[in-house]
Design a protein around this motif. Sequence first.
Motif, PDB file in Angstrom:
ATOM      1  N   THR A  49       8.572  33.652  -2.281  1.00  0.00           N
ATOM      2  CA  THR A  49       7.681  32.783  -3.040  1.00  0.00           C
ATOM      3  C   THR A  49       6.438  32.094  -2.578  1.00  0.00           C
ATOM      4  O   THR A  49       6.834  31.503  -1.569  1.00  0.00           O
ATOM      5  CB  THR A  49       8.441  31.808  -4.068  1.00  0.00           C
ATOM      6  OG1 THR A  49       9.541  32.671  -4.366  1.00  0.00           O
ATOM      7  CG2 THR A  49       8.081  31.241  -4.778  1.00  0.00           C
ATOM      8  N   GLN A  53       3.003  30.453  -6.580  1.00  0.00           N
ATOM      9  CA  GLN A  53       4.037  30.740  -7.489  1.00  0.00           C
ATOM     10  C   GLN A  53       5.068  29.736  -7.596  1.00  0.00           C
ATOM     11  O   GLN A  53       5.758  29.560  -8.930  1.00  0.00           O
ATOM     12  CB  GLN A  53       4.759  32.076  -6.915  1.00  0.00           C
ATOM     13  CG  GLN A  53       3.766  33.330  -7.253  1.00  0.00           C
ATOM     14  CD  GLN A  53       4.317  34.390  -6.059  1.00  0.00           C
ATOM     15  OE1 GLN A  53       5.163  34.341  -5.092  1.00  0.00           O
ATOM     16  NE2 GLN A  53       4.105  35.642  -6.500  1.00  0.00           N
ATOM     17  N   GLU A  56       3.992  27.206 -10.153  1.00  0.00           N
ATOM     18  CA  GLU A  56       3.816  27.676 -11.646  1.00  0.00           C
ATOM     19  C   GLU A  56       5.392  27.752 -12.162  1.00  0.00           C
ATOM     20  O   GLU A  56       5.572  27.473 -13.264  1.00  0.00           O
ATOM     21  CB  GLU A  56       3.473  29.310 -11.505  1.00  0.00           C
ATOM     22  CG  GLU A  56       2.076  29.063 -11.342  1.00  0.00           C
ATOM     23  CD  GLU A  56       1.405  30.307 -11.013  1.00  0.00           C
ATOM     24  OE1 GLU A  56       2.137  31.781 -10.684  1.00  0.00           O
ATOM     25  OE2 GLU A  56       0.098  30.875 -11.087  1.00  0.00           O
TER      26      GLU A  56
END
Length: 136
Positions: A49, A53, A56
């Motif tokens: 990750t 990301q 998010e």
Amino acid sequence: MESWPYGSGSNLEGATPTRHELNFRFPHLNHLLQVYFGQDGIAYEDDETTEVQGLEMYVEGIHPTCPWLLPGLVGECHEALALFHDEDSMFWFFQEGYLMGSGSLSWTEWLPLIADTMTAHMREHHSYRWRTLGED
């Protein structure tokens, strides 16, 4: 009397806040960092990750309350950048003082990334709208 301090900020001229007092300025940022780096946090769910990301994923967890939470978070990131002038002072405050991390990024990279990611989300998914008092 002319030499007496006056004005709304005169009593703060020589005041130096404690680390604990400064921490009260960052409730949204503290929450994000605890969710992100805490035990079972977003940062540890998947080594693949990226930071964006992960941010998010954080936004997905608080959606649809973004208009009430993210502007404050963005403001706190900018306040931290204005208050702590360099990487060392941010590291001292956030990482050594409160055991919060910035991952593989420096604090001077991490805080702007948080602010930019949250601002981009707000622009894309939460266009501004308001109504005046008395409107239906």
